[in-house]
Design an enzyme around this catalytic site. Structure first.
Site, PDB file in Angstrom:
ATOM      1  N   HIS A 155     -84.468  32.394 -27.673  1.00  0.00           N
ATOM      2  CA  HIS A 155     -85.103  31.325 -26.594  1.00  0.00           C
ATOM      3  C   HIS A 155     -84.661  29.877 -26.921  1.00  0.00           C
ATOM      4  O   HIS A 155     -85.265  28.925 -27.403  1.00  0.00           O
ATOM      5  CB  HIS A 155     -86.745  31.198 -26.858  1.00  0.00           C
ATOM      6  N   HIS A 172     -88.383  43.411 -16.578  1.00  0.00           N
ATOM      7  CA  HIS A 172     -88.780  41.898 -16.858  1.00  0.00           C
ATOM      8  C   HIS A 172     -87.464  40.874 -16.243  1.00  0.00           C
ATOM      9  O   HIS A 172     -86.301  41.425 -16.667  1.00  0.00           O
ATOM     10  CB  HIS A 172     -89.007  41.597 -18.293  1.00  0.00           C
ATOM     11  N   GLU A 209     -86.698  38.088 -17.676  1.00  0.00           N
ATOM     12  CA  GLU A 209     -85.805  37.122 -18.494  1.00  0.00           C
ATOM     13  C   GLU A 209     -84.601  37.209 -19.047  1.00  0.00           C
ATOM     14  O   GLU A 209     -84.141  38.614 -18.977  1.00  0.00           O
ATOM     15  CB  GLU A 209     -86.771  36.932 -19.889  1.00  0.00           C
ATOM     16  N   ASP A 243     -82.557  37.592 -21.492  1.00  0.00           N
ATOM     17  CA  ASP A 243     -82.084  38.473 -22.482  1.00  0.00           C
ATOM     18  C   ASP A 243     -82.099  40.055 -22.012  1.00  0.00           C
ATOM     19  O   ASP A 243     -81.622  40.891 -22.631  1.00  0.00           O
ATOM     20  CB  ASP A 243     -83.086  38.681 -23.694  1.00  0.00           C
ATOM     21  N   HIS A 248     -94.777  39.293 -21.766  1.00  0.00           N
ATOM     22  CA  HIS A 248     -95.414  37.951 -21.956  1.00  0.00           C
ATOM     23  C   HIS A 248     -95.186  37.283 -20.846  1.00  0.00           C
ATOM     24  O   HIS A 248     -95.475  35.933 -20.916  1.00  0.00           O
ATOM     25  CB  HIS A 248     -94.967  37.360 -23.259  1.00  0.00           C
ATOM     26  N   ASP A 261     -90.627  43.816 -23.642  1.00  0.00           N
ATOM     27  CA  ASP A 261     -91.036  43.115 -24.696  1.00  0.00           C
ATOM     28  C   ASP A 261     -92.173  43.626 -25.592  1.00  0.00           C
ATOM     29  O   ASP A 261     -91.925  43.321 -26.920  1.00  0.00           O
ATOM     30  CB  ASP A 261     -91.124  41.593 -24.317  1.00  0.00           C
ATOM     31  N   TYR A 271     -93.196  38.770 -34.309  1.00  0.00           N
ATOM     32  CA  TYR A 271     -92.891  38.725 -32.957  1.00  0.00           C
ATOM     33  C   TYR A 271     -94.257  38.591 -32.213  1.00  0.00           C
ATOM     34  O   TYR A 271     -94.445  37.615 -31.319  1.00  0.00           O
ATOM     35  CB  TYR A 271     -92.212  39.954 -32.567  1.00  0.00           C
ATOM     36  N   HIS A 311     -86.652  45.464 -27.550  1.00  0.00           N
ATOM     37  CA  HIS A 311     -85.895  44.746 -28.807  1.00  0.00           C
ATOM     38  C   HIS A 311     -86.385  45.558 -29.950  1.00  0.00           C
ATOM     39  O   HIS A 311     -87.412  45.898 -30.030  1.00  0.00           O
ATOM     40  CB  HIS A 311     -86.443  43.311 -29.118  1.00  0.00           C
TER      41      HIS A 311
END
Ligand code: FEO
Length: 395
Positions: free
Chosen positions: A23, A79, A81, A83, A146, A165, A193, A226
């Site tokens: 991030h 998701h 995001e 990554d 999230h 996530d 996390y 992850h």
């Protein structure tokens, strides 16, 4: 390199051993991370998520080495995001018309980031797609776990929950499963996390965990995006999340401070002594913010029933390291934790008052007025700091 998960499901992600900050510079990843992408090859061939953008070309080349990309029937983006979606631009150049199944919010996020009009197919909780051989994919929206666009995908027959996530850890490893890695490292990375990413969303998380439990799905594996896949007793991480989401605390007090000429540091250590003298069972941790990793300190606060915060007075206020850290604690919306303040000063001496106000604003219950000391703490002042620690323990 492809790794076998179960039956016709494989891992095709990337292990990032070098990652130390995530991030941007917001989250320390001392043990690296992985970006998990999964390939399902039933009658339909399905790709779930991709990897972070710097590994996009490598990811697409590896995938093309495993299968003819044209054979992919559709992609699931759990998701948006970067990554997890970062390799979509490179992949979609090769297979531009393939459908991407995702939530309505993920369409906004993916369009906003990549400015491409890919073949988006919006799904909602309970929607189902058959993949052949008697198996199907079922979608479960996970808003604020999230991001607003997050979802999980469940593969019937194999009983795998692709949770993205949720339940993940930043842990680089060549191993694929939770029972194959060091259990202390796995626990440390899982709680860190949760503390740093999921804490603000506790109320939504509690509701979602109840919803998922009520579905009564047999879950044999939780394949996160992850770290490792939970295959040995996957319920253990769901139970942990239920505890952590419930305004979690252990019998711990964490003292957090920064110091200029070691006066406030001396107070921190004496307060710790006092707490330990008054309560033999409580765990006391002392963290100098200038020398500690802030995400590790957040994990200590997450485990604590109280945070004792110290700063010397500077320019009628507090050190920016302490102010920034209180801001971070406020963002995480901790509930049910106490706080107290301390600090040295030479002239005007506002730091304790400033900390008390900021901690109240950050959602902590401030106990007492705090402890402040003019100039360097002498023997009497040090004794008084020990007494202050004892009083805090009793409070
Ligand atoms: Fe791992 Fe929210 O991205």
């Amino acid at each position: 390199m492809k790794k076998h998960v179960k039956n016709n499901v494989c891992w095709v992600g990337k292990v990032d051993w070098e990652l130390r900050m995530f991030h941007g510079n917001e989250f320390s990843t001392h043990r690296g991370s992985t970006y998990n992408s999964y390939l399902i090859q039933e009658e339909k061939t399905v790709l779930i998520d991709t990897v972070w953008a710097p590994f996009a070309e490598e990811f697409v080349e590896n995938l093309a080495g495993e299968i003819d990309l044209q054979k992919i029937d559709f992609i699931i983006a759990n998701h948006g995001e970067v990554d997890h979606s970062g390799a979509l631009p490179a992949l979609m150049k090769r297979i531009p018309d393939k459908p991407i199944y995702c939530t309505a919010n993920a369409v906004k996020s993916l369009k906003g980031q990549y400015h491409q009009d890919w073949n988006f197919q919006v799904v909602k909780t309970g929607d189902k797609i058959d993949v052949g051989n008697g198996k199907a994919l079922v979608f479960v929206e996970m808003p604020m776990l999230h991001w607003p666009d997050s979802m999980a995908t469940y593969l019937t027959g194999d009983n795998i929950l692709f949770s993205n996530d949720a339940f993940g850890q930043h842990l680089a490893t060549e191993k694929l499963f939770n029972d194959q890695v060091d259990q202390c490292e796995l626990y440390e990375e899982s709680i860190k996390y949760f503390a740093n990413i999921l804490t603000p969303f506790n109320p939504m998380l509690r509701k979602k965990l109840d919803e998922v439990t009520a579905l009564n799905l047999p879950i044999e594996m939780i394949a996160t995006s992850h770290g490792v896949i939970w295959r040995d007793n996957p319920a253990q991480i769901i139970e942990k999340y239920a505890q952590w989401a419930n305004d979690y605390q252990e019998n711990q007090i964490t003292i957090i401070y920064d110091t200029m000429w070691n006066g406030t540091k001396t107070l921190a250590e004496k307060i710790a002594e006092g707490i330990a003298l008054a309560d033999q069972d409580v765990v006391v941790k002392v963290c100098n913010l200038a020398k500690s990793d802030e995400n590790d300190v957040i994990t200590e606060v997450f485990k604590s029933k109280a945070a004792i915060v110290g700063s010397p007075t500077i320019s009628r206020s507090i050190l920016h390291s302490v102010a920034g850290f209180i801001h971070l604690m406020k963002e995480l919306r901790f509930k049910g934790k106490k706080a107290a303040a301390f600090g040295c000063y030479g002239w005007s001496g506002e730091s304790v008052k400033v900390i008390n106000e900021l901690m109240k604003d950050a959602g902590f219950t401030v106990v007492g007025d705090g402890y402040r000391n003019m100039w360097n703490p002498d023997a009497d002042a040090q004794k008084a700091a020990v007494e202050f620690g004892k009083t805090l323990a009793e409070m």
